[in-house]
Structure formats: structure tokens, C-alpha cells
Design an enzyme around this catalytic site. Structure first.
Site, PDB file in Angstrom:
ATOM      1  N   ASP A 195       4.831  -4.664   3.434  1.00  0.00           N
ATOM      2  CA  ASP A 195       3.847  -4.558   4.516  1.00  0.00           C
ATOM      3  C   ASP A 195       3.055  -5.847   4.699  1.00  0.00           C
ATOM      4  O   ASP A 195       3.015  -6.426   5.781  1.00  0.00           O
ATOM      5  CB  ASP A 195       2.878  -3.397   4.248  1.00  0.00           C
ATOM      6  CG  ASP A 195       3.572  -2.048   4.258  1.00  0.00           C
ATOM      7  OD1 ASP A 195       4.566  -1.901   4.982  1.00  0.00           O
ATOM      8  OD2 ASP A 195       3.123  -1.144   3.532  1.00  0.00           O
ATOM      9  N   ARG A 242      -8.108   1.492  -5.269  1.00  0.00           N
ATOM     10  CA  ARG A 242      -8.460   0.992  -3.933  1.00  0.00           C
ATOM     11  C   ARG A 242      -9.940   0.607  -3.783  1.00  0.00           C
ATOM     12  O   ARG A 242     -10.247  -0.426  -3.182  1.00  0.00           O
ATOM     13  CB  ARG A 242      -8.075   2.014  -2.858  1.00  0.00           C
ATOM     14  CG  ARG A 242      -6.585   2.317  -2.784  1.00  0.00           C
ATOM     15  CD  ARG A 242      -5.753   1.070  -2.853  1.00  0.00           C
ATOM     16  NE  ARG A 242      -4.331   1.313  -2.654  1.00  0.00           N
ATOM     17  CZ  ARG A 242      -3.374   0.659  -3.289  1.00  0.00           C
ATOM     18  NH1 ARG A 242      -3.691  -0.248  -4.197  1.00  0.00           N
ATOM     19  NH2 ARG A 242      -2.103   0.910  -3.044  1.00  0.00           N
ATOM     20  N   ASP A 279      -4.420   5.633   1.679  1.00  0.00           N
ATOM     21  CA  ASP A 279      -5.030   4.351   1.327  1.00  0.00           C
ATOM     22  C   ASP A 279      -5.858   3.749   2.448  1.00  0.00           C
ATOM     23  O   ASP A 279      -6.850   3.057   2.197  1.00  0.00           O
ATOM     24  CB  ASP A 279      -3.967   3.359   0.867  1.00  0.00           C
ATOM     25  CG  ASP A 279      -3.526   3.602  -0.568  1.00  0.00           C
ATOM     26  OD1 ASP A 279      -4.266   4.281  -1.299  1.00  0.00           O
ATOM     27  OD2 ASP A 279      -2.443   3.126  -0.952  1.00  0.00           O
ATOM     28  N   SER A 283       9.207   3.054  -1.995  1.00  0.00           N
ATOM     29  CA  SER A 283       7.841   2.580  -1.812  1.00  0.00           C
ATOM     30  C   SER A 283       7.118   2.762  -3.145  1.00  0.00           C
ATOM     31  O   SER A 283       6.993   3.887  -3.636  1.00  0.00           O
ATOM     32  CB  SER A 283       7.143   3.381  -0.702  1.00  0.00           C
ATOM     33  OG  SER A 283       5.792   2.985  -0.596  1.00  0.00           O
TER      34      SER A 283
END
Length: 412
Positions: free
Chosen positions: A20, A101, A130, A182
Site C-alpha cells: 500500500d 496503531r 486501522d 496481507s
């Protein structure tokens, strides 16, 4: 107030170097007036994933790359408080991605402010959790900051199209179409999603070479058990097998021991915050050991009512972490409660690790509430068993009253 697209000159990007964020740097420059892009990589224990990142970021258009070592802070200030709370999402998920995060996003905000950035960009998809975790943290520390989320803007619809974009822009990738799980990795865990895992009917390929990275399957674990003793001070692990360690050393050591014994594998169909269900496989060998050990010590050191109420707190705490609400008054208030309960959670927990199992092998504490003189089945001079008669009569009085009422109304 969010800035208009034409006014954005400098963007700070949460940069992992994965698929990404690898394509986001050139995409930002193409779509935001050739803006300056400053990449920030937070080291929360990704290991070799950080290798070569600076060269890659600069080659794809970033003006600079920050690599921030946050591992010890991550363990001490985010992981341990969550373990102390006994917070497990939906009885299985040890929150490996969730609590990483907030610390990443907080540091990115600090850098964005220092750099005078106009916006912060992240590579989270519009389907995932996320995006919420990143953006709630940004709102907590920079409420006026513009947030760019390419997955909610661009025309790319799949990871296949991302790979095509990368190939067209000569961006090197460490993945290919065949092994394109992923993944999210940090010092605490590794998650796997996508490919064959998207069908919950498929068994995870634990024994397939290259699938597991932090350990082995239970079938491949040694035939002899491994014993480990963990020392806790006020609910935080401080030593393993008598050797004092910092947070990074504790988790790394337990990952090694747990991994080689096939411990800490979880196959979960979880309820995402955005409303859909997703299937993932998680490796958390050290984390599984710590949760087990901490709970075992609390069995010994916490009184019944506190222990039971804390279990309820753990459910809400897990939700807050999963939902990205770390920097909220409620999470801070729950942590204050948890901290109070941990004052006597000190002692040693011995565990036996064997083919995916964590087996209790003894627990001691100077604050133990277990009194063998009271608990014994033999004769004692502390507990008068006749006292139980009055206790049961009073404790059972509501049941007795209800039974009388029921009998009278049925007779009518």
C-alpha cells in the site's frame, strides 16, 4: 479545518514499505500537485521489514524518511497495560495490530507538527479497522490536521491492481501474486489475511513452509516440554528464569520459547468495527504465554470480587483498544482502575510449554491470598463449618421466598 487539495504542499506519510504505502508516495505526488512527501516508519519490531526502506522511500519520491524506534515504549506503555487489563477481543484476539496503531500515529503527529506539514496520509483500506485507529489518534493530538486516505480516493480496487500500479511505476515489491497474504508484523505478533484464508472452510496451512514465521505448528514442536518461569512486579513481567529483562527482551524471549513449542496460534473470524466479519490467522507465542501467566498470578493475588469485576473491565478495555479509542477518557479511567488492582500482582509463575499447550506448573507470591490452613480438607481451627448453615439460609432467602410465592400462586 481540513485544507483544500490545492493548498497541501507537504504531507507526512505513515510508511511501512509494504504494498500500500509503496505506491502511495508516487500517487500523492501525481494527485496532490507534486507535494513534498516525508515518510515515517515506526519500528515496533518488524525486524527485516525495515531493511532498505530509506533507499526505497527516496527512490520512489519521498524527500526524507524517519525511522523511529518505539519498541520499548510500545511494550511498556501499550502492550503491558492491555495484558494487565486481561483484555482479549472476542475471547481470542490478543490485539497485536490494534494497540500498535496509536503509538505509531502519535509519533507521526509529532513529526508532522515539527515539519510544519499540511496533512498526514495513511495506507489503511476503507474496509478495515486501522483507518479508524490511525485517525482517532490524529484527531486526539492534531484535531485540525488534514487526513489523506488514498484507499478512499483512488480508483484502485484490489491488491492485484496495486501490484500493477507498482510495476508500471518501477516500484520494487517483496511480494508476488502467489504469496500475497496481507500481513502485519510487530514484536508482539504476526497476522495473516487473504488468499485461501478468505474462506473460513479452509484449514490454515500451518505446516506449509514459509507460512508461519514466529514459530512452528504443534505437530512440528519438540516431543519434550519446555519449562519457563516468569517473574512479575505489580503486574508487569520483569524477569524470565531468574534473569532480569526489559520489555523487548521479555517478549522476544517468550516469542522464541513459545514459537518453537507451537504456542500462540489463533484462527479467528472476527467482527470488525466497520461491521463486516473478517478471517485472520494470528501468531502471538510470547503474548499467549504472558496473558496466561498474568491471569494465573491474579488467581492467587486478587480477591474474588475484584477478580470477577476486572474480568468485565477486560471486555470493555479490549473493545476500546480494538476500536482505536486508546486516547480517550474512558480508556484512561479503566487503566487507572487496572493499575490499582495490580499493586499486589507480584510473584513467579512457572509454565510448561508442550505442543501448542500452556500448562500451569506452579505459582508463588508474597501477596498470595490462598491460605492452606483455611482451604484444607483436614481439621483446622480457623474455619467453623457450622457457620455455613446461617450463611446459606440468608444467601438462599430470596430463592426460598420466591419458591413460597410460586407455590401459592400455582395452588390458586
Amino acid at each position: 479545518m481540513a485544507k483544500a487539495k490545492k493548498d497541501i504542499k507537504k504531507v507526512v506519510l505513515a510508511y511501512s514499505g509494504g504494498l500500500d504505502t509503496s505506491i502511495i508516495i508516487p500517487w500523492l505526488k501525481e494527485n496532490y500537485n507534486n507535494c513534498e512527501v516525508i515518510a515515517v516508519s515506526a519500528d515496533v519490531g518488524q525486524g527485516t521489514e525495515l531493511d532498505g526502506l530509506e533507499e526505497k522511500a527516496l527512490k520512489t519520491g519521498a524527500s526524507k524518511l524517519y525511522i523511529e524506534d518505539l519498541k520499548e515504549e510500545f511494550i511498556q506503555e501499550y502492550v503491558y497495560p492491555t495484558v494487565q487489563a486481561g483484555a482479549v477481543y472476542e475471547n481470542k484476539y490478543l490485539l497485536g495490530t490494534s494497540f500498535a496503531r496509536p503509538i505509531i500515529a502519535k509519533r507521526i503527529v509529532e513529526i508532522a507538527k515539527a515539519e510544519g506539514a499540511d496533512a498526514i496520509c495513511h495506507g489503511c483500506t476503507g474496509k478495515g479497522n486501522d483507518q479508524v485507529r490511525f485517525e482517532l489518534t490524529i484527531k486526539a493530538f492534531a484535531p485540525e490536521m488534514t487526513i489523506i486516505a488514498p484507499w478512499r480516493e483512488w480508483s484502485i480496487k484490489s491488491r492485484e491492481e496495486e501490484i500493477e500500479y507498482a510495476e508500471a511505476h518501477n516500484i520494487p515489491l517483496k511480494i508476488n501474486r502467489e504469496t500475497n497474504y496481507s500481513k502485519d508484523k510487530n514484536i508482539w505478533h504476526l497476522s495473516h489475511e487473504g488468499l485461501d484464508l478468505e474462506d473460513p472452510a479452509n484449514e490454515p496451512q500451518y505446516n506449509h513452509p514459509g507460512f508461519l514465521e514466529l514459530g512452528v505448528s504443534p505437530e512440528q514442536a519438540p516431543d519434550e516440554p519446555t519449562y519457563v518461569t516468569i517473574h512479575f512486579e505489580k503486574g508487569k513481567p520483569t524477569a524470565i528464569n531468574g534473569k532480569e529483562m526489559n520489555g523487548v527482551e521479555v517478549v522476544t524471549t517468550l516469542n522464541e520459547l513459545g514459537g518453537k513449542n507451537g504456542v500462540g496460534l489463533a484462527d479467528i473470524v472476527e467482527n470488525r468495527l466497520v461491521g463486516m466479519k473478517s478471517r485472520g490467522v494470528y501468531e502471538t507465542p510470547g503474548g499467549a504465554i504472558l496473558y496466561h501467566a498474568h491471569n494465573k498470578l491474579e488467581e492467587l493475588c486478587l480477591d474474588r470480587d475484584t477478580f470477577h469485576y476486572k474480568q468485565q473491565i477486560g471486555l470493555k478495555f479490549a473493545e476500546l483498544v480494538y476500536y482505536g479509542q486508546w486516547f480517550t477518557p474512558l480508556r484512561e479511567a479503566l487503566s487507572a482502575f487496572v493499575d490499582s488492582t495490580q499493586q499486589t500482582v507480584t510473584g513467579d509463575v512457572k509454565l510448561k510449554l508442550y505442543k501448542g499447550n500452556i500448562i500451569d506448573a506452579g505459582v508463588t507470591s508474597p501477596y498470595s491470598l490462598y491460605d492452606p490452613e483455611i482451604a484444607t480438607f483436614d481439621e483446622d481451627e480457623v474455619y467453623n463449618q457450622a457457620d455455613a448453615d446461617g450463611f446459606i439460609n440468608l444467601f438462599g432467602l430470596p430463592i426460598k421466598v420466591y419458591a413460597h410465592m410460586k407455590a401459592k400462586t400455582e395452588n390458586k
